[in-house]
Design an enzyme around this catalytic site. Structure first.
Site, PDB file in Angstrom:
ATOM      1  N   CYS A 200      38.365  -9.638  43.134  1.00 39.20           N
ATOM      2  CA  CYS A 200      38.345  -8.270  42.603  1.00 39.20           C
ATOM      3  C   CYS A 200      37.360  -7.396  43.357  1.00 39.20           C
ATOM      4  O   CYS A 200      37.569  -6.191  43.483  1.00 39.20           O
ATOM      5  CB  CYS A 200      38.039  -8.294  41.110  1.00 39.20           C
ATOM      6  SG  CYS A 200      36.542  -9.180  40.705  1.00 39.20           S
TER       7      CYS A 200
ATOM      8  N   GLU B 253      38.270  -6.095  32.181  1.00 42.75           N
ATOM      9  CA  GLU B 253      37.714  -6.168  33.544  1.00 42.75           C
ATOM     10  C   GLU B 253      38.902  -6.045  34.480  1.00 42.75           C
ATOM     11  O   GLU B 253      39.740  -6.952  34.552  1.00 42.75           O
ATOM     12  CB  GLU B 253      37.013  -7.517  33.765  1.00 42.75           C
ATOM     13  CG  GLU B 253      35.768  -7.711  32.922  1.00 42.75           C
ATOM     14  CD  GLU B 253      34.526  -7.079  33.538  1.00 42.75           C
ATOM     15  OE1 GLU B 253      34.610  -6.444  34.609  1.00 42.75           O
ATOM     16  OE2 GLU B 253      33.457  -7.224  32.933  1.00 42.75           O
TER      17      GLU B 253
HETATM   18  P1  NAD Z   1      47.803  -9.431  35.804  1.00 40.77           P
HETATM   19  O1  NAD Z   1      47.372  -8.196  35.114  1.00 40.77           O
HETATM   20  O2  NAD Z   1      49.153  -9.466  36.391  1.00 40.77           O
HETATM   21  O3  NAD Z   1      47.738 -10.691  34.811  1.00 40.77           O
HETATM   22  C1  NAD Z   1      46.541 -11.078  34.178  1.00 40.77           C
HETATM   23  C2  NAD Z   1      46.863 -11.863  32.914  1.00 40.77           C
HETATM   24  O4  NAD Z   1      47.537 -11.002  31.999  1.00 40.77           O
HETATM   25  C3  NAD Z   1      47.771 -13.057  33.131  1.00 40.77           C
HETATM   26  O5  NAD Z   1      47.344 -14.095  32.292  1.00 40.77           O
HETATM   27  C4  NAD Z   1      49.134 -12.536  32.693  1.00 40.77           C
HETATM   28  O6  NAD Z   1      50.030 -13.530  32.244  1.00 40.77           O
HETATM   29  C5  NAD Z   1      48.742 -11.628  31.549  1.00 40.77           C
HETATM   30  N1  NAD Z   1      49.688 -10.551  31.227  1.00 40.77           N
HETATM   31  C6  NAD Z   1      50.620  -9.991  32.032  1.00 40.77           C
HETATM   32  N2  NAD Z   1      51.247  -8.982  31.382  1.00 40.77           N
HETATM   33  C7  NAD Z   1      50.689  -8.900  30.142  1.00 40.77           C
HETATM   34  C8  NAD Z   1      50.879  -8.051  29.022  1.00 40.77           C
HETATM   35  N3  NAD Z   1      51.777  -7.071  29.027  1.00 40.77           N
HETATM   36  N4  NAD Z   1      50.092  -8.244  27.938  1.00 40.77           N
HETATM   37  C9  NAD Z   1      49.153  -9.212  27.912  1.00 40.77           C
HETATM   38  N5  NAD Z   1      48.937 -10.055  28.938  1.00 40.77           N
HETATM   39  C10 NAD Z   1      49.689  -9.903  30.059  1.00 40.77           C
HETATM   40  O7  NAD Z   1      46.688  -9.731  36.902  1.00 40.77           O
HETATM   41  P2  NAD Z   1      46.703 -10.894  37.995  1.00 40.77           P
HETATM   42  O8  NAD Z   1      47.693 -10.527  39.055  1.00 40.77           O
HETATM   43  O9  NAD Z   1      46.798 -12.206  37.319  1.00 40.77           O
HETATM   44  O10 NAD Z   1      45.203 -10.818  38.568  1.00 40.77           O
HETATM   45  C11 NAD Z   1      44.812  -9.979  39.594  1.00 40.77           C
HETATM   46  C12 NAD Z   1      44.088  -8.758  39.062  1.00 40.77           C
HETATM   47  O11 NAD Z   1      42.943  -9.149  38.323  1.00 40.77           O
HETATM   48  C13 NAD Z   1      43.567  -7.858  40.168  1.00 40.77           C
HETATM   49  O12 NAD Z   1      43.825  -6.522  39.822  1.00 40.77           O
HETATM   50  C14 NAD Z   1      42.084  -8.133  40.179  1.00 40.77           C
HETATM   51  O13 NAD Z   1      41.297  -7.101  40.717  1.00 40.77           O
HETATM   52  C15 NAD Z   1      41.813  -8.355  38.735  1.00 40.77           C
HETATM   53  N6  NAD Z   1      40.558  -9.071  38.522  1.00 40.77           N
HETATM   54  C16 NAD Z   1      39.471  -8.359  38.075  1.00 40.77           C
HETATM   55  C17 NAD Z   1      38.247  -9.004  37.909  1.00 40.77           C
HETATM   56  C18 NAD Z   1      37.028  -8.254  37.415  1.00 40.77           C
HETATM   57  O14 NAD Z   1      36.013  -8.882  37.156  1.00 40.77           O
HETATM   58  N7  NAD Z   1      37.078  -6.933  37.282  1.00 40.77           N
HETATM   59  C19 NAD Z   1      38.125 -10.364  38.198  1.00 40.77           C
HETATM   60  C20 NAD Z   1      39.252 -11.058  38.652  1.00 40.77           C
HETATM   61  C21 NAD Z   1      40.462 -10.398  38.817  1.00 40.77           C
END
Ligand code: NAD
Length: 452
Positions: free
Chosen positions: A258, A224
């Site tokens: 999001c 997502e």
């Molecule tokens: P992010 O991708 O930076 O991090 C998300 C998670 O992934 C964190 O737990 C982080 O530690 C982990 N992570 C980071 N690098 C990784 C890797 N290489 N491998 C595995 N895990 C890793 O996102 P964020 O800044 O925490 O959240 C914001 C984003 O989430 C926005 O783009 C937002 O639109 C999206 N989001 C989407 C939805 C949806 O339902 N589509 C809902 C909420 C947030």
């Protein structure tokens, strides 16, 4: 890990990061626990997960206060989030159970049962903007489907998720749910480990890197991802309602949602009245520490997120956008992690603020000459999460039906009726959750057939 309140800089809490060596061991424990968990059967598993609801409710206020402290969300919104994942949980569990019950298909010759089996061990990796809801929506269907789960919440806001997970862990058999802490290092270690399913909510860039890594073991994915949601305002829209929606959906959770409105296309004829109403709405919002009762808009969750938003804003202003309200000075900005609700006009699709996810409190407004131009611009994006159209029912429906988004709202936000999926189209998602078809993605479908 020291988690600081982004509004005040005070320490909200501390947690010990999980050693990278411990992650494989956690996955091995989950693997060992999985057959017995699956063997309990759907109803017994659901009953055990429901057994956590009283404890979750009794920790609701604590979790809401932690969400407010760790990522700056206004307390009232944090209470709403906690209640969704406590009071709303029983109904959610019932929906998952119904989706996963065997289904019978028959034609003249054959009777087929569709069975929904566990996939095995699942990794759930969640973002910081809904620190309880995202773990809940990832973990609960995975557990009920018979998987064991290792959860890694965001390093920015892990405190409330830790409380949430521990309420469940207290009532579940050992190692059915485990929680690990850390940042992308621990996240990528979990992705590399011997899990069968990766349930990820987060940015498009991280989603793409997870997909590359998951290819090695052909692991199942539910991704997502981010969005760049358009709002289209037609010339026969109720302008007061459209502007109120634009203000609410651009600035809620300081734009860190999001399905925030990230781009606004408004018909020329009504653009002046609409824009003036959005500026008035932005001006009326009270910004501050989310713990204060009057606060409607909190800070950015982190300095890193503030920089992303300010860089886009400054570049847009330097490239000719006009700032009508908010962070209009290209040089200075609000103190700390705060960004004032900001309204921009004169933006174009050459600007990053109209192309890349902003995830901040910015309403970027572009004038359009026709419904067709609005549709073409709204679809000019690799994203496809949500969208909204305001206008008379018939015209708005015609426009909505041409949008390449997973969820579209007509004269309202994009969330659907109960039982609807939460789904991103194009590069906003790969797999999805919620609703019958979403819940089933946490399971392996098996068809067993016999002659009639
Ligand atoms: P992010 O991708 O930076 O991090 C998300 C998670 O992934 C964190 O737990 C982080 O530690 C982990 N992570 C980071 N690098 C990784 C890797 N290489 N491998 C595995 N895990 C890793 O996102 P964020 O800044 O925490 O959240 C914001 C984003 O989430 C926005 O783009 C937002 O639109 C999206 N989001 C989407 C939805 C949806 O339902 N589509 C809902 C909420 C947030």
């Amino acid at each position: 890990m020291t988690i600081r309140n982004p509004a005040t800089g005070e320490i909200a809490g501390t947690l010990t990061p999980t050693s990278l060596f411990e992650i494989d061991a956690a996955v091995a424990r989950a693997r060992a626990a999985q057959p017995a968990w699956a063997a309990l059967g759907l109803d017994a598993r659901a009953a055990l997960v429901k057994g956590a609801i009283e404890s979750l409710k009794s920790h609701g206020a604590e979790m809401a206060a932690l969400v407010c402290a760790e990522m700056g969300k206004p307390l009232e919104e944090a209470i709403g989030e906690a209640s969704y994942s406590t009071d709303g949980l029983a109904q959610e569990i019932d929906e998952v159970v119904e989706a996963l019950r065997p289904e019978v298909l028959e034609d003249e010759k054959t009777s087929t049962r569709l069975l929904f089996d566990a996939l095995g061990v699942a990794a759930a990796i969640t973002p910081w903007n809904f620190p309880i809801l995202m773990p809940s929506q990832s973990v609960v269907p995975a557990l009920i489907a018979g998987n064991t789960v290792v959860l890694k919440p965001s390093e920015v806001s892990p405190l409330s998720a830790d409380v949430w997970a521990r309420c469940l862990m207290a009532v579940l058999p050992a190692n059915v749910l485990q929680i690990v802490h850390g940042d992308g290092l621990q996240g990528s270690e979990l992705v590399r480990s011997a899990v069968d399913l990766i349930i990820f909510t987060g940015s498009r860039a991280t989603g793409a890197s997870i997909m590359r890594e998951a290819a090695n073991g052909l692991k199942r994915l539910i991704l997502e991802l981010g969005g760049k949601d358009p709002l289209i305002v037609l010339d026969d829209a109720d302008i007061t309602a459209a502007a109120a929606f634009a203000v609410r959906n651009s600035f809620r959770n300081a734009g860190q949602v999001c399905v925030s409105t990230e781009r606004i296309y408004v018909a020329d004829k009504v653009a002046d009245a609409f824009t003036a109403a959005v500026v008035e709405g932005a001006r009326a919002l009270k910004q501050g520490d989310g713990a204060l009762a009057a606060t409607q808009v909190g800070p950015m969750a982190s300095a890193r997120q503030k920089k992303v938003v300010m860089d886009q804003l400054r570049a847009a202003i330097a490239d000719g956008a006009t700032c009508l309200f908010g962070e209009c000075d290209g040089e200075t900005a609000s103190d700390g992690n705060f960004i004032r609700p900001t309204v921009l006009v004169g933006v174009t699709h050459a600007m990053s603020i109209m192309r890349d996810e902003t995830f901040g409190p910015v309403a970027s407004i572009m004038r359009v000459k026709s419904d067709d131009e609005a549709v073409a611009l709204a679809n000019d994006t690799p994203y496809g999460l949500g969208a909204a159209v305001f206008g008379s029912a018939e015209r708005a429906t015609r426009v909505a039906d041409q949008l390449t988004a997973g969820m579209v709202g007509i004269n309202r936000g994009c969330g659907g009726a109960s039982g609807s999926p939460w789904v991103g189209a194009r590069q906003s998602g790969h797999g999805f959750h919620s609703g019958k078809y979403g819940h089933r993605q946490f399971a392996q479908v098996r068809s067993v057939s016999r002659a009639r």
